[in-house]
Scaffold this motif. Structure first.
Motif, PDB file in Angstrom:
ATOM      1  N   LEU A  69      46.205  -3.600  61.436  1.00  0.00           N
ATOM      2  CA  LEU A  69      45.006  -3.304  62.699  1.00  0.00           C
ATOM      3  C   LEU A  69      44.046  -2.220  62.094  1.00  0.00           C
ATOM      4  CD1 LEU A  69      47.235  -2.856  65.948  1.00  0.00           C
ATOM      5  CD2 LEU A  69      45.294  -4.211  65.619  1.00  0.00           C
ATOM      6  N   MET A  70      44.672  -1.303  61.410  1.00  0.00           N
ATOM      7  CA  MET A  70      43.724  -0.130  60.757  1.00  0.00           C
ATOM      8  C   MET A  70      42.825  -0.752  59.924  1.00  0.00           C
ATOM      9  SD  MET A  70      44.913   2.577  62.411  1.00  0.00           S
ATOM     10  CE  MET A  70      43.722   3.691  61.419  1.00  0.00           C
ATOM     11  N   LYS A  71      43.079  -1.681  58.973  1.00  0.00           N
ATOM     12  CA  LYS A  71      42.371  -2.340  57.937  1.00  0.00           C
ATOM     13  C   LYS A  71      41.123  -3.175  58.887  1.00  0.00           C
ATOM     14  CE  LYS A  71      42.309  -5.724  54.484  1.00  0.00           C
ATOM     15  NZ  LYS A  71      42.957  -6.993  54.403  1.00  0.00           N
ATOM     16  N   ASP A  72      41.672  -4.039  59.856  1.00  0.00           N
ATOM     17  CA  ASP A  72      40.612  -4.793  60.602  1.00  0.00           C
ATOM     18  C   ASP A  72      39.905  -4.102  61.427  1.00  0.00           C
ATOM     19  OD1 ASP A  72      41.956  -6.872  59.430  1.00  0.00           O
ATOM     20  OD2 ASP A  72      43.183  -7.618  61.250  1.00  0.00           O
ATOM     21  N   TYR A  73      40.088  -2.865  62.141  1.00  0.00           N
ATOM     22  CA  TYR A  73      39.029  -2.348  63.207  1.00  0.00           C
ATOM     23  C   TYR A  73      39.105  -0.934  63.259  1.00  0.00           C
ATOM     24  CZ  TYR A  73      40.035  -6.777  65.617  1.00  0.00           C
ATOM     25  OH  TYR A  73      39.999  -8.207  65.809  1.00  0.00           O
ATOM     26  N   PHE A  74      39.926  -0.222  62.397  1.00  0.00           N
ATOM     27  CA  PHE A  74      39.861   1.321  62.747  1.00  0.00           C
ATOM     28  C   PHE A  74      39.644   1.994  61.274  1.00  0.00           C
ATOM     29  CE2 PHE A  74      42.454  -0.345  66.096  1.00  0.00           C
ATOM     30  CZ  PHE A  74      41.644   0.375  67.126  1.00  0.00           C
ATOM     31  N   ASP A  75      39.579   1.660  60.361  1.00  0.00           N
ATOM     32  CA  ASP A  75      39.322   2.236  58.986  1.00  0.00           C
ATOM     33  C   ASP A  75      37.647   2.153  58.861  1.00  0.00           C
ATOM     34  OD1 ASP A  75      41.954   2.443  58.377  1.00  0.00           O
ATOM     35  OD2 ASP A  75      42.034   0.974  56.812  1.00  0.00           O
ATOM     36  N   GLU A  76      37.388   3.273  57.925  1.00  0.00           N
ATOM     37  CA  GLU A  76      35.936   3.520  57.468  1.00  0.00           C
ATOM     38  C   GLU A  76      35.391   2.175  57.216  1.00  0.00           C
ATOM     39  OE1 GLU A  76      33.344   6.358  54.771  1.00  0.00           O
ATOM     40  OE2 GLU A  76      35.218   7.342  55.464  1.00  0.00           O
ATOM     41  N   ASN A  77      35.741   1.515  56.314  1.00  0.00           N
ATOM     42  CA  ASN A  77      35.288   0.101  55.673  1.00  0.00           C
ATOM     43  C   ASN A  77      36.237  -0.991  56.458  1.00  0.00           C
ATOM     44  OD1 ASN A  77      33.104   1.399  54.324  1.00  0.00           O
ATOM     45  ND2 ASN A  77      34.466   1.975  52.874  1.00  0.00           N
ATOM     46  N   CYS A  78      36.080  -0.966  57.584  1.00  0.00           N
ATOM     47  CA  CYS A  78      36.924  -1.911  57.997  1.00  0.00           C
ATOM     48  C   CYS A  78      36.451  -3.464  58.178  1.00  0.00           C
ATOM     49  CB  CYS A  78      37.332  -1.709  59.904  1.00  0.00           C
ATOM     50  SG  CYS A  78      35.627  -1.456  60.580  1.00  0.00           S
ATOM     51  N   THR A  79      37.288  -4.240  58.447  1.00  0.00           N
ATOM     52  CA  THR A  79      36.960  -5.662  58.264  1.00  0.00           C
ATOM     53  C   THR A  79      36.012  -6.359  59.157  1.00  0.00           C
ATOM     54  OG1 THR A  79      39.244  -6.145  57.438  1.00  0.00           O
ATOM     55  CG2 THR A  79      37.700  -8.211  58.104  1.00  0.00           C
TER      56      THR A  79
END
Length: 181
Positions: A33-43
């Motif tokens: 979820l973080m990687k897809d929507y919330f990280d700085e360089n999200c998917t």
């Protein structure tokens, strides 16, 4: 006689069926979820977030922080076995997006968010209670004069003169409206 007695004893001491534990990769789901929507360089870019979550990411995070501050149910904790429970992002994503925004069943997104049906329902109830408690004074009140002026101006800009708002559009006349509707 002994067989009847043995059967009764077996029924009395019969172990209740335990709930079946399904190992869900909570940690992996949180990271996804973080990687897809919330990280700085999200998917997914912000417009995908807005389309899928029906709100801007900043608003989602504001609601998340307000709800976490109000109710520690949404703070990630360890369960009785010492494993980390669901993160606040998982709990609120399942509630806000999947149930409210799309009207899905509580267990519909179990494969992605890794949250069981009973937990999703519990999250939904806790979320609704928190939203009402946190935002009742600001958003769930009778509009004051400043609110009415702002709403009338917004309506005017959108071509709805003198209208405060209508959820069901019952004030519109529909020329060819089917009778059964």
């Amino acid at each position: 006689m002994n067989s009847v007695r043995a059967e009764i004893v077996e029924q009395v001491f019969q172990v209740r069926k335990k709930k079946r534990y399904i190992h869900r990769d909570r940690k992996g789901s949180h990271y996804q979820l973080m990687k897809d929507y919330f990280d700085e360089n999200c998917t997914y870019p912000p417009e995908y977030f807005h389309r899928r979550f029906k709100m801007r990411r900043e608003l989602f995070l504001r609601i998340l922080n307000d709800v976490k501050a109000y109710d520690d149910y949404f703070v990630q904790k360890k369960d009785a076995t010492g494993r980390l429970g669901l993160s606040s992002i998982q709990k609120i994503t399942s509630t806000v997006v999947r149930i409210f925004a799309y009207g899905c069943a509580a267990d519909h997104y179990d494969e992605y968010i890794k949250i069981g049906e009973s937990t999703a329902i519990k999250c939904l109830k806790a979320f609704c209670n928190a939203i009402v408690a946190v935002y009742i004074e600001e958003y769930m009140r009778t509009p004051n004069e400043a609110d009415i002026a702002r709403l009338l101006e917004e309506g005017k800009q959108r071509g709805f003169l003198g209208m405060l708002g209508s959820i069901d559009c019952m004030h519109w006349e529909w020329k060819n409206c089917p009778v059964e509707w």
